[in-house]
Design a protein around this motif. Structure first.
Motif: not given
Length: 103
Positions: A1-3, A7-11, A35-41, A58-62
């Motif tokens: 996961m790069l984010l 980062d995901a929250g800001q996006i 902001s919580r990671l779901i799975g790996q992506s 909001i879903q934010v992808y990797d």
């Protein structure tokens, strides 16, 4: 996961601000609640307006993309009226009124 979760929250926050054309001076009214990671992506990011029960998810992808079909939840209904919004800037209140009316 790069984010990271930050980062995901800001996006997600930037996505919502662009979706509603929120001007810079009103952006401070919107916050990242979680902001919580779901799975790996991908992440689920919860956004809100402090002091109000309304939430956007909001879903934010990797790859940094947001799913445009976000979820809005609120215990407040349009039929309850909008007196709770009278202390907000008009644009922020308009966003909440619009989202509550769509539910």
């Amino acid at each position: 996961m790069l984010l990271t979760s930050t980062d995901a929250g800001q996006i997600a926050l930037e996505f919502l601000m662009a979706e509603w054309n929120v001007l810079e001076e009103n952006r401070e009214w919107f916050v990242i609640v979680n902001s919580r990671l779901i799975g790996q992506s991908w992440y689920i990011v919860e956004l809100g307006v402090p002091g109000f029960p309304d939430r956007w998810y909001i879903q934010v992808y990797d790859n940094g993309a947001c799913d445009p079909d976000y979820t809005f939840l609120s215990p407040s209904r349009a039929s309850d009226g909008y007196l709770d919004l009278n202390q907000l800037p008009s644009l922020v209140a308009e966003v909440l009124v619009s989202e509550r009316n769509v539910r």
